[in-house]
Design a protein around this motif. Structure first.
Motif, PDB file in Angstrom:
ATOM      1  N   LYS A  78       0.748  -1.255  -0.004  1.00 24.72           N
ATOM      2  CA  LYS A  78      -0.001  -0.189  -0.120  1.00 24.72           C
ATOM      3  C   LYS A  78       0.869   1.267   0.166  1.00 24.72           C
ATOM      4  CE  LYS A  78      -4.251  -1.947   2.261  1.00 24.72           C
ATOM      5  NZ  LYS A  78      -5.108  -1.911   3.358  1.00 24.72           N
ATOM      6  N   LYS A  79       0.649   2.021  -0.958  1.00 22.94           N
ATOM      7  CA  LYS A  79       1.809   3.274  -1.140  1.00 22.94           C
ATOM      8  C   LYS A  79       0.768   4.506  -0.660  1.00 22.94           C
ATOM      9  CE  LYS A  79       1.701   5.580  -5.040  1.00 22.94           C
ATOM     10  NZ  LYS A  79       1.979   5.915  -6.409  1.00 22.94           N
ATOM     11  N   ILE A  80      -0.468   4.433  -0.360  1.00 20.37           N
ATOM     12  CA  ILE A  80      -1.125   5.393   0.383  1.00 20.37           C
ATOM     13  C   ILE A  80      -1.695   4.816   1.595  1.00 20.37           C
ATOM     14  CG2 ILE A  80      -3.137   7.104   0.213  1.00 20.37           C
ATOM     15  CD1 ILE A  80      -2.922   6.802  -2.744  1.00 20.37           C
ATOM     16  N   ARG A  81      -1.251   5.524   2.786  1.00 16.61           N
ATOM     17  CA  ARG A  81      -1.711   4.808   4.112  1.00 16.61           C
ATOM     18  C   ARG A  81      -2.238   6.241   4.937  1.00 16.61           C
ATOM     19  NH1 ARG A  81       2.973   0.473   5.493  1.00 16.61           N
ATOM     20  NH2 ARG A  81       3.163  -0.417   3.271  1.00 16.61           N
ATOM     21  N   HIS A  82      -3.257   5.698   5.904  1.00 16.48           N
ATOM     22  CA  HIS A  82      -3.833   6.827   6.636  1.00 16.48           C
ATOM     23  C   HIS A  82      -3.387   6.414   8.232  1.00 16.48           C
ATOM     24  CE1 HIS A  82      -6.187   7.050   3.100  1.00 16.48           C
ATOM     25  NE2 HIS A  82      -6.704   8.087   3.414  1.00 16.48           N
ATOM     26  N   PHE A  83      -3.199   7.450   8.909  1.00 16.96           N
ATOM     27  CA  PHE A  83      -2.687   7.152  10.253  1.00 16.96           C
ATOM     28  C   PHE A  83      -3.538   7.908  11.229  1.00 16.96           C
ATOM     29  CE2 PHE A  83       0.730   6.013   7.416  1.00 16.96           C
ATOM     30  CZ  PHE A  83       1.463   5.098   7.900  1.00 16.96           C
ATOM     31  N   GLY A  84      -3.272   7.452  12.690  1.00 17.90           N
ATOM     32  CA  GLY A  84      -3.889   8.278  13.668  1.00 17.90           C
ATOM     33  C   GLY A  84      -5.364   8.501  13.711  1.00 17.90           C
ATOM     34  N   PHE A  85      -5.711   9.413  13.899  1.00 17.46           N
ATOM     35  CA  PHE A  85      -7.220   9.467  14.095  1.00 17.46           C
ATOM     36  C   PHE A  85      -7.860   9.754  12.587  1.00 17.46           C
ATOM     37  CE2 PHE A  85      -6.058  14.250  14.020  1.00 17.46           C
ATOM     38  CZ  PHE A  85      -6.369  14.651  12.769  1.00 17.46           C
ATOM     39  N   LEU A  86      -7.206   9.407  11.418  1.00 16.33           N
ATOM     40  CA  LEU A  86      -7.465   9.154  10.129  1.00 16.33           C
ATOM     41  C   LEU A  86      -7.311   7.696   9.620  1.00 16.33           C
ATOM     42  CD1 LEU A  86      -6.230  12.445   8.412  1.00 16.33           C
ATOM     43  CD2 LEU A  86      -8.577  12.150   9.054  1.00 16.33           C
ATOM     44  N   SER A  87      -6.992   6.778  10.495  1.00 19.70           N
ATOM     45  CA  SER A  87      -7.029   5.436  10.350  1.00 19.70           C
ATOM     46  C   SER A  87      -8.184   4.971   9.843  1.00 19.70           C
ATOM     47  CB  SER A  87      -6.332   4.776  11.409  1.00 19.70           C
ATOM     48  OG  SER A  87      -7.281   4.777  12.535  1.00 19.70           O
ATOM     49  N   PRO A  88      -8.367   4.218   8.984  1.00 19.31           N
ATOM     50  CA  PRO A  88      -9.649   3.701   8.211  1.00 19.31           C
ATOM     51  C   PRO A  88     -10.873   3.311   9.330  1.00 19.31           C
ATOM     52  CG  PRO A  88      -7.665   2.782   7.034  1.00 19.31           C
ATOM     53  CD  PRO A  88      -7.229   3.231   8.229  1.00 19.31           C
ATOM     54  N   ARG A  89     -10.247   2.850  10.138  1.00 16.74           N
ATOM     55  CA  ARG A  89     -11.331   1.994  11.356  1.00 16.74           C
ATOM     56  C   ARG A  89     -12.163   3.002  12.055  1.00 16.74           C
ATOM     57  NH1 ARG A  89      -9.844  -2.606  15.783  1.00 16.74           N
ATOM     58  NH2 ARG A  89     -12.239  -3.039  16.600  1.00 16.74           N
ATOM     59  N   TYR A  90     -11.326   4.025  12.381  1.00 15.52           N
ATOM     60  CA  TYR A  90     -12.044   5.051  13.257  1.00 15.52           C
ATOM     61  C   TYR A  90     -12.275   6.611  12.634  1.00 15.52           C
ATOM     62  CZ  TYR A  90     -10.278   1.664  16.565  1.00 15.52           C
ATOM     63  OH  TYR A  90      -9.732   0.603  17.201  1.00 15.52           O
ATOM     64  N   LYS A  91     -11.782   6.848  11.362  1.00 12.80           N
ATOM     65  CA  LYS A  91     -11.917   8.169  10.692  1.00 12.80           C
ATOM     66  C   LYS A  91     -13.146   8.779  10.667  1.00 12.80           C
ATOM     67  CE  LYS A  91     -11.404   6.817   6.050  1.00 12.80           C
ATOM     68  NZ  LYS A  91     -10.496   6.936   4.558  1.00 12.80           N
ATOM     69  N   LYS A  92     -14.161   7.978  10.244  1.00  4.64           N
ATOM     70  CA  LYS A  92     -15.464   8.476  10.175  1.00  4.64           C
ATOM     71  C   LYS A  92     -15.937   9.277  11.243  1.00  4.64           C
ATOM     72  CE  LYS A  92     -20.337   7.273   8.779  1.00  4.64           C
ATOM     73  NZ  LYS A  92     -21.072   6.121   8.289  1.00  4.64           N
ATOM     74  N   ASN A  93     -16.043   8.372  12.496  1.00  3.81           N
ATOM     75  CA  ASN A  93     -16.403   8.926  13.842  1.00  3.81           C
ATOM     76  C   ASN A  93     -15.495  10.081  14.391  1.00  3.81           C
ATOM     77  OD1 ASN A  93     -18.477   6.973  14.156  1.00  3.81           O
ATOM     78  ND2 ASN A  93     -17.065   5.730  15.161  1.00  3.81           N
ATOM     79  N   ASN A  94     -14.278   9.940  13.989  1.00  3.15           N
ATOM     80  CA  ASN A  94     -13.082  11.017  14.637  1.00  3.15           C
ATOM     81  C   ASN A  94     -13.531  12.169  13.858  1.00  3.15           C
ATOM     82  OD1 ASN A  94     -11.991   9.455  16.535  1.00  3.15           O
ATOM     83  ND2 ASN A  94     -10.446   8.667  14.893  1.00  3.15           N
ATOM     84  N   ILE A  95     -13.648  12.428  12.291  1.00  2.33           N
ATOM     85  CA  ILE A  95     -13.765  13.636  11.669  1.00  2.33           C
ATOM     86  C   ILE A  95     -15.221  13.928  12.182  1.00  2.33           C
ATOM     87  CG2 ILE A  95     -14.498  14.067   9.527  1.00  2.33           C
ATOM     88  CD1 ILE A  95     -12.491  12.394   8.350  1.00  2.33           C
ATOM     89  N   LYS A  96     -16.243  13.286  12.293  1.00  2.00           N
ATOM     90  CA  LYS A  96     -17.681  13.817  12.813  1.00  2.00           C
ATOM     91  C   LYS A  96     -17.279  14.521  14.311  1.00  2.00           C
ATOM     92  CE  LYS A  96     -22.324  12.490  14.132  1.00  2.00           C
ATOM     93  NZ  LYS A  96     -23.177  11.409  14.077  1.00  2.00           N
ATOM     94  N   LEU A  97     -16.588  13.943  15.071  1.00  2.00           N
ATOM     95  CA  LEU A  97     -16.266  14.451  16.313  1.00  2.00           C
ATOM     96  C   LEU A  97     -15.604  15.784  16.482  1.00  2.00           C
ATOM     97  CD1 LEU A  97     -15.953  14.220  19.712  1.00  2.00           C
ATOM     98  CD2 LEU A  97     -14.178  12.610  19.386  1.00  2.00           C
TER      99      LEU A  97
END
Length: 385
Positions: free
Chosen positions: A324-343
């Motif tokens: 994977k050449k594109i990766r998301h980290f921290g509060f933007l990690s795929p599992r949590y980003k939807k809830n984190n962005i809303k929060l």
């Protein structure tokens, strides 16, 4: 109208597939190549030819039909990345935060290039993990007035302007952190995130530490010209060399506003080593392409090389299967980003944009936006003729 290509008038005159088709066999007879590199070469040659079969494009307005060949859809193919990139960016529209965004770049010294080419998966994974550690360390240090969880998108690039091996990671970082209990959002300064020299120094130390660990675990391979680094003395010499060097990197604020952020990110996400539009000529086994000279204010220059050397350089950047050449980290990690962005939007009281599934843009609309060409009119005109 189901079409996955630009009209003939917008196509470049020369393309990589033509070079591969003409000189690929000679390259394979004179150079070594991995299974993955050979596969990429063959798929680019076959892209949009009868070798991959075909389908029928049809217009939903006038029922006109025409035959078309299938695309290879390989991520290293320059013909197959534009639509992929646009779809990826559309999916990111609902994820942009009300924050200043920063562009960080972490670059590995060229002394490591031969070793990386023999250990791509492990050493490029180490690049991602080292950068993640650096950002975690700096966002937990009180001196940077940010104590919490950061989030960022990392995009790997492996090439220089002249297609040589140049391993570096582009990171787009929202300026702010979520507190440990996710109760507060702390924004960064408007024009400053971290001190660049301190950040690069920390990255250097973490990466070298990880490199030592991989060597001690016997994970690294040193075939061919790099075998000297496989000996204890050779590896120590390599570590000493890169330890003395000043590693490069930078941090800057690219832009503000959701549209500008996405436009900026789009420059880095789905690039390949070179696009067809940079190829100016291919004659007598020689390729001429344009490149930017960063040392001379991005002056546009031309380079002329043998076709086999052009292929060698291009295939340097074939990534391991599934990497994977594109990766998301921290509060933007795929599992949590939807809830984190809303929060985060709730915490900063920004209700201008909800986290919703983006609208599906038709291919006709996308092509009109990207090229300014109405493909429906082209097909209707062809049908009338």
């Amino acid at each position: 109208m189901k079409v996955d290509r630009c009209p003939e008038s917008s196509r470049p005159k020369y393309d990589i597939a033509e070079i591969f088709r003409h000189s690929g066999e000679h390259f394979l007879n004179t150079h070594s190549a991995s299974h993955g590199q050979v596969k990429v070469l063959n798929q680019i040659v076959a892209c949009r030819t009868k070798a991959l079969g075909g389908h029928i494009d049809f217009c939903t307005h006038c029922d006109h039909q025409q035959n078309a060949y299938n695309s290879c859809r390989n991520r290293h193919c320059p013909k197959c990345q534009t639509i992929t990139k646009e779809k990826w960016l559309i999916n990111r529209q609902s994820e942009v935060l009300p924050a200043t965004y920063y562009h960080l770049v972490f670059t590995l010294p060229h002394d490591l290039n031969p070793v990386i080419l023999c250990n791509m998966r492990s050493l490029l994974n180490l690049l991602f993990s080292s950068v993640s550690q650096v950002i975690k360390i700096f966002t937990s240090d009180p001196q940077w007035r940010l104590q919490g969880q950061a989030g960022f998108i990392g995009v790997l690039h492996t090439w220089s302007q002249t297609m040589l091996d140049h391993f570096h990671l582009h990171c787009l970082v929202p300026g702010g952190v979520l507190s440990e209990g996710k109760k507060t959002w702390t924004p960064s300064k408007k024009n400053f995130l971290f001190r660049t020299q301190s950040m690069v120094k920390a990255f250097k130390g973490i990466y070298i530490k990880g490199l030592r660990q991989l060597y001690n675990e016997g994970v690294l391979k040193f075939p061919g010209k790099t075998e000297i680094h496989g000996t204890p003395t050779g590896f120590k010499r390599l570590i000493k060399t890169i330890g003395k060097k000043k590693w490069s990197g930078h941090a800057k604020s690219p832009c503000s506003g959701p549209e500008k952020v996405l436009e900026y990110l789009g420059r880095y996400t789905h690039k390949v080593a070179i696009s067809n539009y940079h190829i100016k000529s291919f004659e007598n086994g020689k390729v001429v392409f344009t490149w930017k000279d960063r040392t001379q204010n991005n002056a546009i220059k031309e380079m002329k090389i043998d076709a086999t050397e052009f292929i060698r350089r291009f295939l340097l950047h074939v990534l391991p299967r599934g990497f994977k050449k594109i990766r998301h980290f921290g509060f933007l990690s795929p599992r949590y980003k939807k809830n984190n962005i809303k929060l985060i939007r709730e915490l900063v009281q920004d209700n201008s944009q909800e986290f919703t599934q983006p609208d599906i843009e038709s291919l006709e609309t996308m092509m009109q936006r990207l090229t300014g060409i109405n493909i429906l009119k082209i097909v209707q005109s062809a049908h009338l003729k």
